[in-house]
Design a protein around this motif. Structure first.
Motif, PDB file in Angstrom:
ATOM      1  N   GLY A 213       9.408   6.127   4.578  1.00 12.11           N
ATOM      2  CA  GLY A 213       9.916   5.472   3.456  1.00 12.11           C
ATOM      3  C   GLY A 213       8.779   4.609   2.729  1.00 12.11           C
ATOM      4  O   GLY A 213       8.404   3.795   3.194  1.00 12.11           O
ATOM      5  N   LEU A 214       8.135   5.102   1.476  1.00 11.28           N
ATOM      6  CA  LEU A 214       7.379   4.368   0.936  1.00 11.28           C
ATOM      7  C   LEU A 214       7.908   3.668  -0.421  1.00 11.28           C
ATOM      8  O   LEU A 214       7.677   4.067  -1.359  1.00 11.28           O
ATOM      9  CB  LEU A 214       6.095   5.505   0.587  1.00 11.28           C
ATOM     10  CG  LEU A 214       5.380   5.854   1.867  1.00 11.28           C
ATOM     11  CD1 LEU A 214       4.415   7.087   1.462  1.00 11.28           C
ATOM     12  CD2 LEU A 214       4.924   5.000   2.623  1.00 11.28           C
ATOM     13  N   GLY A 215       8.653   2.713  -0.154  1.00 11.97           N
ATOM     14  CA  GLY A 215       9.202   2.162  -1.077  1.00 11.97           C
ATOM     15  C   GLY A 215       8.580   0.621  -1.309  1.00 11.97           C
ATOM     16  O   GLY A 215       7.193   0.599  -0.877  1.00 11.97           O
ATOM     17  N   LEU A 216       9.277  -0.538  -1.776  1.00  9.59           N
ATOM     18  CA  LEU A 216       8.530  -1.842  -1.863  1.00  9.59           C
ATOM     19  C   LEU A 216       8.029  -2.295  -0.545  1.00  9.59           C
ATOM     20  O   LEU A 216       7.097  -2.629  -0.247  1.00  9.59           O
ATOM     21  CB  LEU A 216       9.618  -2.794  -2.406  1.00  9.59           C
ATOM     22  CG  LEU A 216       9.086  -4.198  -2.089  1.00  9.59           C
ATOM     23  CD1 LEU A 216       7.986  -4.601  -3.155  1.00  9.59           C
ATOM     24  CD2 LEU A 216      10.150  -5.237  -2.806  1.00  9.59           C
ATOM     25  N   MET A 217       9.100  -2.063   0.734  1.00 13.07           N
ATOM     26  CA  MET A 217       8.541  -2.622   1.983  1.00 13.07           C
ATOM     27  C   MET A 217       7.848  -1.664   2.883  1.00 13.07           C
ATOM     28  O   MET A 217       6.765  -2.286   3.169  1.00 13.07           O
ATOM     29  CB  MET A 217      10.043  -2.879   2.774  1.00 13.07           C
ATOM     30  CG  MET A 217      11.057  -3.774   2.070  1.00 13.07           C
ATOM     31  SD  MET A 217      10.624  -5.491   1.392  1.00 13.07           S
ATOM     32  CE  MET A 217      10.580  -6.228   2.946  1.00 13.07           C
ATOM     33  N   GLY A 218       7.905  -0.731   2.714  1.00  9.88           N
ATOM     34  CA  GLY A 218       7.163   0.255   3.418  1.00  9.88           C
ATOM     35  C   GLY A 218       5.836   0.577   2.912  1.00  9.88           C
ATOM     36  O   GLY A 218       4.924   0.372   3.586  1.00  9.88           O
ATOM     37  N   GLY A 219       5.655   0.768   1.613  1.00 11.63           N
ATOM     38  CA  GLY A 219       4.591   0.576   0.834  1.00 11.63           C
ATOM     39  C   GLY A 219       3.632  -0.563   1.014  1.00 11.63           C
ATOM     40  O   GLY A 219       2.393  -0.542   1.396  1.00 11.63           O
ATOM     41  N   SER A 220       4.359  -1.841   1.124  1.00 14.32           N
ATOM     42  CA  SER A 220       3.594  -3.005   1.151  1.00 14.32           C
ATOM     43  C   SER A 220       3.244  -3.029   2.662  1.00 14.32           C
ATOM     44  O   SER A 220       2.005  -3.499   2.924  1.00 14.32           O
ATOM     45  CB  SER A 220       4.395  -4.257   0.863  1.00 14.32           C
ATOM     46  OG  SER A 220       4.811  -3.973  -0.505  1.00 14.32           O
ATOM     47  N   LEU A 221       4.093  -2.821   3.384  1.00 13.18           N
ATOM     48  CA  LEU A 221       3.499  -2.591   5.026  1.00 13.18           C
ATOM     49  C   LEU A 221       2.379  -1.822   5.314  1.00 13.18           C
ATOM     50  O   LEU A 221       1.338  -2.250   5.933  1.00 13.18           O
ATOM     51  CB  LEU A 221       4.503  -2.270   5.973  1.00 13.18           C
ATOM     52  CG  LEU A 221       4.407  -2.622   7.434  1.00 13.18           C
ATOM     53  CD1 LEU A 221       4.839  -3.977   7.712  1.00 13.18           C
ATOM     54  CD2 LEU A 221       5.212  -1.601   8.354  1.00 13.18           C
ATOM     55  N   ALA A 222       2.316  -0.485   4.725  1.00 13.46           N
ATOM     56  CA  ALA A 222       1.309   0.387   4.842  1.00 13.46           C
ATOM     57  C   ALA A 222      -0.113  -0.197   4.263  1.00 13.46           C
ATOM     58  O   ALA A 222      -1.131  -0.380   4.866  1.00 13.46           O
ATOM     59  CB  ALA A 222       1.658   1.725   4.002  1.00 13.46           C
ATOM     60  N   ALA A 223       0.087  -0.839   3.195  1.00 14.41           N
ATOM     61  CA  ALA A 223      -1.009  -1.364   2.437  1.00 14.41           C
ATOM     62  C   ALA A 223      -1.736  -2.430   3.194  1.00 14.41           C
ATOM     63  O   ALA A 223      -2.880  -2.673   3.351  1.00 14.41           O
ATOM     64  CB  ALA A 223      -0.555  -1.910   1.127  1.00 14.41           C
ATOM     65  N   ALA A 224      -0.746  -3.541   3.602  1.00 16.93           N
ATOM     66  CA  ALA A 224      -1.285  -4.541   4.553  1.00 16.93           C
ATOM     67  C   ALA A 224      -2.011  -4.023   5.719  1.00 16.93           C
ATOM     68  O   ALA A 224      -2.916  -4.507   6.203  1.00 16.93           O
ATOM     69  CB  ALA A 224      -0.096  -5.485   4.609  1.00 16.93           C
ATOM     70  N   LEU A 225      -1.431  -3.114   6.622  1.00 19.95           N
ATOM     71  CA  LEU A 225      -1.993  -2.578   7.591  1.00 19.95           C
ATOM     72  C   LEU A 225      -3.218  -1.886   7.636  1.00 19.95           C
ATOM     73  O   LEU A 225      -4.373  -2.075   8.371  1.00 19.95           O
ATOM     74  CB  LEU A 225      -0.954  -1.558   8.358  1.00 19.95           C
ATOM     75  CG  LEU A 225       0.106  -2.142   9.245  1.00 19.95           C
ATOM     76  CD1 LEU A 225       0.965  -0.949   9.426  1.00 19.95           C
ATOM     77  CD2 LEU A 225      -0.438  -2.775  10.429  1.00 19.95           C
ATOM     78  N   ARG A 226      -3.497  -1.048   6.581  1.00 20.07           N
ATOM     79  CA  ARG A 226      -4.618  -0.312   6.140  1.00 20.07           C
ATOM     80  C   ARG A 226      -5.701  -1.469   5.531  1.00 20.07           C
ATOM     81  O   ARG A 226      -6.973  -1.142   6.003  1.00 20.07           O
ATOM     82  CB  ARG A 226      -4.292   0.679   5.011  1.00 20.07           C
ATOM     83  CG  ARG A 226      -5.163   1.547   4.825  1.00 20.07           C
ATOM     84  CD  ARG A 226      -4.816   2.877   5.524  1.00 20.07           C
ATOM     85  NE  ARG A 226      -6.097   3.889   5.655  1.00 20.07           N
ATOM     86  CZ  ARG A 226      -6.884   4.321   4.834  1.00 20.07           C
ATOM     87  NH1 ARG A 226      -6.450   4.125   3.438  1.00 20.07           N
ATOM     88  NH2 ARG A 226      -7.991   4.986   4.755  1.00 20.07           N
ATOM     89  N   ARG A 227      -5.250  -2.332   4.948  1.00 18.48           N
ATOM     90  CA  ARG A 227      -6.390  -3.272   4.386  1.00 18.48           C
ATOM     91  C   ARG A 227      -7.165  -4.141   5.620  1.00 18.48           C
ATOM     92  O   ARG A 227      -8.519  -4.376   5.404  1.00 18.48           O
ATOM     93  CB  ARG A 227      -5.741  -4.315   3.627  1.00 18.48           C
ATOM     94  CG  ARG A 227      -6.885  -5.256   2.820  1.00 18.48           C
ATOM     95  CD  ARG A 227      -6.257  -6.231   1.876  1.00 18.48           C
ATOM     96  NE  ARG A 227      -5.130  -7.189   2.503  1.00 18.48           N
ATOM     97  CZ  ARG A 227      -4.454  -8.109   1.827  1.00 18.48           C
ATOM     98  NH1 ARG A 227      -4.497  -8.099   0.609  1.00 18.48           N
ATOM     99  NH2 ARG A 227      -3.676  -8.639   2.700  1.00 18.48           N
ATOM    100  N   THR A 228      -6.163  -4.278   6.606  1.00 26.29           N
ATOM    101  CA  THR A 228      -6.930  -5.169   7.739  1.00 26.29           C
ATOM    102  C   THR A 228      -7.486  -4.380   8.861  1.00 26.29           C
ATOM    103  O   THR A 228      -8.055  -5.013   9.907  1.00 26.29           O
ATOM    104  CB  THR A 228      -5.709  -6.143   8.344  1.00 26.29           C
ATOM    105  OG1 THR A 228      -4.555  -4.955   8.870  1.00 26.29           O
ATOM    106  CG2 THR A 228      -5.150  -6.915   7.416  1.00 26.29           C
ATOM    107  N   HIS A 229      -7.535  -2.930   8.594  1.00 35.39           N
ATOM    108  CA  HIS A 229      -7.851  -2.179   9.781  1.00 35.39           C
ATOM    109  C   HIS A 229      -7.639  -2.551  11.201  1.00 35.39           C
ATOM    110  O   HIS A 229      -8.341  -2.420  12.064  1.00 35.39           O
ATOM    111  CB  HIS A 229      -9.596  -2.300   9.686  1.00 35.39           C
ATOM    112  CG  HIS A 229     -10.101  -1.789   8.360  1.00 35.39           C
ATOM    113  ND1 HIS A 229      -9.866  -0.700   7.559  1.00 35.39           N
ATOM    114  CD2 HIS A 229     -10.653  -2.472   7.284  1.00 35.39           C
ATOM    115  CE1 HIS A 229     -10.380  -0.466   6.382  1.00 35.39           C
ATOM    116  NE2 HIS A 229     -10.891  -1.777   6.236  1.00 35.39           N
ATOM    117  N   ARG A 230      -6.538  -2.714  11.185  1.00 38.67           N
ATOM    118  CA  ARG A 230      -5.959  -3.380  12.726  1.00 38.67           C
ATOM    119  C   ARG A 230      -5.362  -2.075  13.281  1.00 38.67           C
ATOM    120  O   ARG A 230      -4.793  -2.384  14.649  1.00 38.67           O
ATOM    121  CB  ARG A 230      -4.859  -4.394  12.501  1.00 38.67           C
ATOM    122  CG  ARG A 230      -5.684  -5.714  11.883  1.00 38.67           C
ATOM    123  CD  ARG A 230      -6.670  -6.397  12.877  1.00 38.67           C
ATOM    124  NE  ARG A 230      -5.746  -7.100  14.117  1.00 38.67           N
ATOM    125  CZ  ARG A 230      -4.996  -8.090  14.020  1.00 38.67           C
ATOM    126  NH1 ARG A 230      -5.176  -8.947  13.081  1.00 38.67           N
ATOM    127  NH2 ARG A 230      -4.478  -8.531  15.140  1.00 38.67           N
TER     128      ARG A 230
END
Lengths: 308, 308
Positions: free
Chosen positions: A27-44
């Motif tokens: 689900g790539l809506g507000l919540m899923g999209g933001s989570l993916a973005a945050a995870l990808r940015r931090t390379h964790r």
């Protein structure tokens, strides 16, 4: 690489550390999209993959660098993941939980971001024994919805409730905590029923109150349209939640009806107190009510630095 | 210098143009302080004088360049003014109207900025025939109150309701319009009773709803304090008005009780609709209610560029 304590319960998450995990966001809506973005940015984590219903969402998420790859095929996405995050409306989450069981890797952490937890956790009880279920609910949001509104900072500083089942291993819960911290949020472990009672008061009741306000003003507007000319910031803010996505809210309200009814009855009691004080023109009572609530609201706002 | 049309009714405001007028602002709080600041910045009147209860307020207003001079003496301030703006809580405005009559210059424009208008306009009927009464209510505000929160931009773009009496000359009403426009606001002439009915719906009802919400959550918090940890932006915005200054709100509520009661009864009816739909688990009814309100709120927000 961070090492994690081993579980005492036998099952071991398929990747014991976040940095080794492939995370599937469904689900790539507000919540899923933001989570993916945050995870990808931090390379964790090792990889972020997106599962969506439309190619457009996957294309957009790829273009923005929020996912490593995406698929429309739920089975494909889910079967390759160490961590699955279900980020759809609540009743869709419940349906997906019923579907994904056979496809899960052994020890896969199954999380969600639904706004009510009791019904979702009952559904998670039905997952295969080798899966590790942890419910999740980040206490943040935005007036606008959809991938267009998503942003990597959405979870920064927000409380992120986690509701494990009794069977969930401590390793899996630890992994869920790490994921929450990786996106900048503060994990808070709670029992699902307690979560649902509390959010009924501070999240679902405000929505009902805002909706009732818009419906009341709309009734006045039918008699005198000028009413909207006089609506200022007070009306705007008090009614803001009424604009929430109605598909999302329908699922929330239908899966937490009992707790919402309890707070709605209490709320009606407070409205009745107002009516009684005004009908009797009891100015000292009115004054006491107003002072109490005003100082309470001010104290809350001062003392809670993390309000979002 | 701007010239103004002469009145047909005989009385002439003591200064027919804003640029020749000495304006006395009585009460240097958020609204009065901001009005003085806006008037002084635009140099659209001859002089701005402040009447306050404390020397500190006058000193602060002088230091910020928001008034030309100030006094603690109501009679002195009022008797030298061509335009008087009463900017205190509503019941104080009513008391001041009863005092200032004997001190007014012939043709003096007497305005106020109180949030309810019917009771104030009844009091203004008692002013000497040579005075020119025009009620006023700017549809803007701030969460914080007092001179510290004042700012010259407060009125920019806001609707500013004007409620003349039948006896008010067109010259005086024209002067009031000019003053409103000088501070950046948009004049809207309304009958006082109609104003009070409309603001009951979009201003006073939201306050009651916000207060009832805080009181309800407070009751839940008495049983489980964790509730405040889960309160996010939805609760913050929906409850914001509950923090309003309780002295100001007490006067508003007591001088508009009848209209507020009418909308509170309608509002309770809307809360009852929610309760009925949830008790019967009528999902199609819930869905219809939610969709209707959501699209209404979104349309409102889109179409009203002047929302503040």
């Amino acid at each position: 690489m961070m090492t994690m304590p081993m579980t005492e319960h036998g099952t071991t998450p398929s990747a014991t550390s976040l940095s080794q995990s492939r995370v599937a966001v469904v689900g790539l809506g507000l919540m899923g999209g933001s989570l993916a973005a945050a995870l990808r940015r931090t390379h964790r984590c090792a990889e972020v993959l997106g599962v969506a219903r439309s190619e457009g969402s996957i294309r957009t998420a790829l273009q923005r660098g929020w996912i490593d790859w995406g698929t429309l095929d739920l089975q494909q996405g889910v079967s390759e993941a160490d961590i699955i995050i279900l980020a759809t409306p609540v009743r869709t989450i419940i349906r997906l939980i019923g579907q994904i069981g056979p496809w899960l890797k052994r020890g896969c952490l199954v999380m969600d971001m639904g706004s009510t937890k009791r019904r979702i956790m009952s559904a998670m009880e039905g997952l295969p024994a080798a899966a590790e279920p942890v419910g999740g609910h980040p206490m943040c949001g935005k007036e606008s919805s959809g991938l267009e509104a998503a942003e990597a900072n959405l979870y920064q500083g927000a409380v992120f409730v986690l509701t494990p089942l009794a069977r969930t291993s401590s390793v899996a819960l630890g992994l869920a905590r790490h994921l929450v911290q990786a996106v900048g949020a503060r994990p808070l472990v709670l029992e699902a029923a307690r979560h649902d009672r509390l959010v009924a008061a501070v999240s679902h009741l405000p929505y009902c109150a805002a909706s009732a306000l818009v419906a009341t003003a709309e009734g006045i507007a039918a008699e005198d349209e000028l009413v909207w000319e006089l609506a200022a910031s007070g009306f705007r803010d008090t009614s803001r939640l009424a604009a929430s996505d109605s598909d999302m809210m329908r699922d929330i309200v239908l899966t937490n009806a009992e707790a919402i009814l309890q707070v709605l009855h209490r709320y009606r009691g407070q409205i009745d107190r107002w009516i009684a004080a005004l009908e009797t023109e009891d100015s000292s009572r009115l004054e006491a009510m107003m002072q109490e609530v005003s100082s309470r609201r001010r104290a809350l706002y001062r003392s809670h630095r993390h309000w979002r």
